[in-house]
Design a protein around this motif. Structure first.
Motif, short mmCIF file in Angstrom:
data_model
loop_
_atom_site.label_atom_id
_atom_site.label_comp_id
_atom_site.label_asym_id
_atom_site.label_seq_id
_atom_site.Cartn_x
_atom_site.Cartn_y
_atom_site.Cartn_z
N LEU A 1 55.10 49.56 50.06
CA LEU A 1 54.32 50.70 50.44
C LEU A 1 52.94 50.39 50.98
CD1 LEU A 1 55.68 53.22 47.93
CD2 LEU A 1 56.72 53.32 50.42
N ASP A 2 52.70 49.12 50.72
CA ASP A 2 51.37 48.66 51.07
C ASP A 2 50.53 49.39 50.43
OD1 ASP A 2 49.56 47.02 52.19
OD2 ASP A 2 49.09 48.21 54.08
N ALA A 3 50.60 49.63 49.10
CA ALA A 3 49.83 50.31 48.03
C ALA A 3 48.64 49.43 47.34
CB ALA A 3 50.72 50.86 46.86
N GLY A 4 47.50 49.88 46.95
CA GLY A 4 46.64 49.25 46.22
C GLY A 4 46.83 49.01 44.67
N PRO A 5 45.79 48.71 44.12
CA PRO A 5 46.09 48.38 42.45
C PRO A 5 46.12 49.56 41.86
CG PRO A 5 44.48 46.75 43.36
CD PRO A 5 44.71 47.79 44.56
N ALA A 6 45.32 50.83 42.36
CA ALA A 6 45.38 51.81 41.42
C ALA A 6 46.74 52.65 41.66
CB ALA A 6 44.21 52.71 42.02
N VAL B 1 59.27 39.12 40.56
CA VAL B 1 58.35 39.40 41.55
C VAL B 1 57.19 38.39 41.63
CG1 VAL B 1 57.11 40.82 40.02
CG2 VAL B 1 56.86 41.37 42.29
N ASN B 2 56.49 38.23 42.69
CA ASN B 2 55.59 37.29 42.80
C ASN B 2 54.35 37.94 43.58
OD1 ASN B 2 53.88 35.42 43.25
ND2 ASN B 2 55.45 33.76 43.98
N VAL B 3 53.21 37.95 42.87
CA VAL B 3 52.01 38.69 43.64
C VAL B 3 50.90 37.74 43.57
CG1 VAL B 3 52.68 40.99 42.59
CG2 VAL B 3 51.36 39.70 41.17
N LEU C 1 46.85 43.00 44.51
CA LEU C 1 47.31 43.61 43.45
C LEU C 1 47.09 42.69 42.06
CD1 LEU C 1 50.91 44.54 44.15
CD2 LEU C 1 48.92 45.62 44.49
N MET C 2 46.56 41.38 42.25
CA MET C 2 46.14 40.84 41.11
C MET C 2 44.40 40.98 40.59
SD MET C 2 47.68 36.77 41.51
CE MET C 2 47.18 36.46 40.06
N SER C 3 43.78 41.71 41.45
CA SER C 3 42.65 42.02 41.34
C SER C 3 42.37 42.75 39.91
CB SER C 3 41.87 42.81 42.43
OG SER C 3 42.62 44.04 42.50
N ILE C 4 43.33 43.73 39.44
CA ILE C 4 43.00 44.63 38.43
C ILE C 4 43.07 43.74 37.16
CG2 ILE C 4 45.54 44.92 37.63
CD1 ILE C 4 44.79 48.04 37.50
N ALA C 5 43.59 42.36 37.06
CA ALA C 5 43.40 41.52 35.79
C ALA C 5 42.19 40.73 35.87
CB ALA C 5 44.61 40.70 35.82
N ALA D 1 49.93 41.02 37.08
CA ALA D 1 48.51 40.80 37.65
C ALA D 1 47.96 39.50 36.99
CB ALA D 1 47.69 41.92 37.50
N GLN D 2 48.30 39.39 35.70
CA GLN D 2 47.65 38.07 34.93
C GLN D 2 48.36 36.88 35.42
OE1 GLN D 2 46.31 38.39 30.67
NE2 GLN D 2 47.99 40.01 30.67
N ILE D 3 49.67 36.97 35.39
CA ILE D 3 50.54 35.77 35.51
C ILE D 3 50.79 35.49 36.82
CG2 ILE D 3 52.68 34.58 35.04
CD1 ILE D 3 52.89 36.50 32.51
N GLY D 4 50.93 36.51 37.69
CA GLY D 4 51.26 36.44 39.22
C GLY D 4 52.43 36.22 39.32
N GLN D 5 53.38 35.86 38.71
CA GLN D 5 54.88 35.87 38.85
C GLN D 5 55.83 36.32 37.48
OE1 GLN D 5 56.42 32.44 40.50
NE2 GLN D 5 58.28 33.38 41.23
N VAL D 6 56.56 37.31 37.75
CA VAL D 6 57.32 37.68 36.78
C VAL D 6 58.93 37.54 37.04
CG1 VAL D 6 58.07 39.77 35.30
CG2 VAL D 6 55.96 39.49 35.97
#
Length: 337
Positions: free
Chosen positions: A91-96, A148-150, A155-159, A229-234
């Motif tokens: 959906l091209d959504a942001g962190p919030a 998932v890989n972010v 999306l990683m900015s929240i961490a 967001a911390q790890i980058g990949q789950v």
């Protein structure tokens, strides 16, 4: 004046455990001469770890206080950490928006667990174990088990520091207000003192159970996004591997329950999470492996439960030793005179 003094004493008792843990590893690291404990980087990492632990512990506390152990929370976290960011990227959504999405996904899956328990009356331990395997299997099926890989995504900015302090503050307010200022919080505290008594005085059992599971899912979903967001990949969880999440994050719940005699339990959970984060950070800085850290966590939990469960017995023992010492001193003084 006395009220202010008592509040200051209670506040000091609340922060004593994380403060002692921090000073212990700071001194130990200085004596040994290795590690980077106490540096800006290690403290930011410890704070990030504490925020993650807080989210999970807050979510677990609503059921643990009512003596319901939910083994499925780790699997809910994994599912939320996979589905939420996947939907958000589509959906091209942001962190919030991703945080809200993951939280709602957690509410959905944990709500199903709670509803099943209410309708079937199967013991919660058995229900949660069944859903643990079901949700872990589902995490392996969606997106063909690709997780998932972010990495590199916004999306990683929240961490990142200090961004993660914002969701921490928001979810702390939710936990604090729900637990301290609402009817649900009253019901949960009443059940923790005795379910039968609570239900006899008018606590609505089914509503309290369902909302406790749903609220737990809200925090698990947020924790899932924070984990991604911390790890980058789950990756999907398998063979009940997600139970480790529940075990490691339940420690602050027990600490928070103990510290609730000095203040709010949700604040106590924060103190417990900080103590755990400082301990793990200190062990890491000394070169202790993650497997040994898990062993230390288990020992710490066991020691804490033993001490708190036998607090009255230890108090009586110390009091008897003090009385015996005073009696011996009086006897010695009488002989000298």
């Amino acid at each position: 004046m006395d009220t202010l003094k008592s509040r200051l004493i209670s506040g000091f008792k609340m922060i004593l455990l994380p403060l002692a843990m921090y000073l212990f590893f700071l001194i130990l690291s200085s004596i040994v001469g290795v590690g980077s404990f106490g540096t800006g980087l290690s403290m930011r990492t410890a704070l990030r770890s504490a925020v993650y632990t807080c989210l999970i512990a807050w979510g677990m506390s609503f059921n643990l206080l009512a003596n319901r152990w939910d083994y499925s929370v780790g699997a809910v976290l994994v599912l939320s950490s996979i589905l939420g960011p996947r939907f958000a990227m589509a959906l091209d959504a942001g962190p919030a928006a991703t945080l809200i999405l993951c939280s709602l996904i957690g509410v959905f899956f944990s709500g199903i667990v709670g509803l099943t328990f209410i309708l079937t009356r199967i013991p919660p331990l058995v229900v949660s174990m069944g859903f643990l395997l079901l949700w872990e299997g589902l995490s392996s099926l969606v997106y063909e088990g690709g997780g998932v890989n972010v990495t590199g995504s916004p999306l990683m900015s929240i961490a990142r520091f200090p961004n993660f302090l914002i969701p921490f503050a928001v979810f702390f307010l939710i936990a604090y207000i729900v637990f301290s200022k609402t009817q649900l919080g009253y019901d949960i505290r009443a059940i923790s003192y005795g379910a039968n008594v609570a239900f006899n005085v008018g606590v609505k059992e089914k509503r309290a159970i369902f909302v406790a599971y749903a609220l737990g899912g809200l925090f698990m979903g947020a924790g899932g996004y924070f984990s991604a967001a911390q790890i980058g990949q789950v990756w999907p969880a398998m063979n009940a591997g997600s139970v480790v999440t529940a075990f490691s994050c339940c420690i602050p719940v027990f600490i928070g329950k103990f510290l609730s005699r000095y203040g709010n339990m949700m604040v106590g959970v924060v103190m417990g999470s900080l103590a755990l984060a400082f301990m793990n950070s200190g062990l890491s800085s000394l070169g202790i492996s993650s497997s040994l850290q898990t062993t230390f966590n288990g020992f710490f939990l066991l020691a804490f439960l033993v001490v708190t469960a036998n607090e009255e017995r230890f108090g009586k023992y110390l009091e008897s030793k003090k009385i015996a010492r005073l009696a011996n001193e009086k006897a010695a003084a009488a002989r000298q005179s």
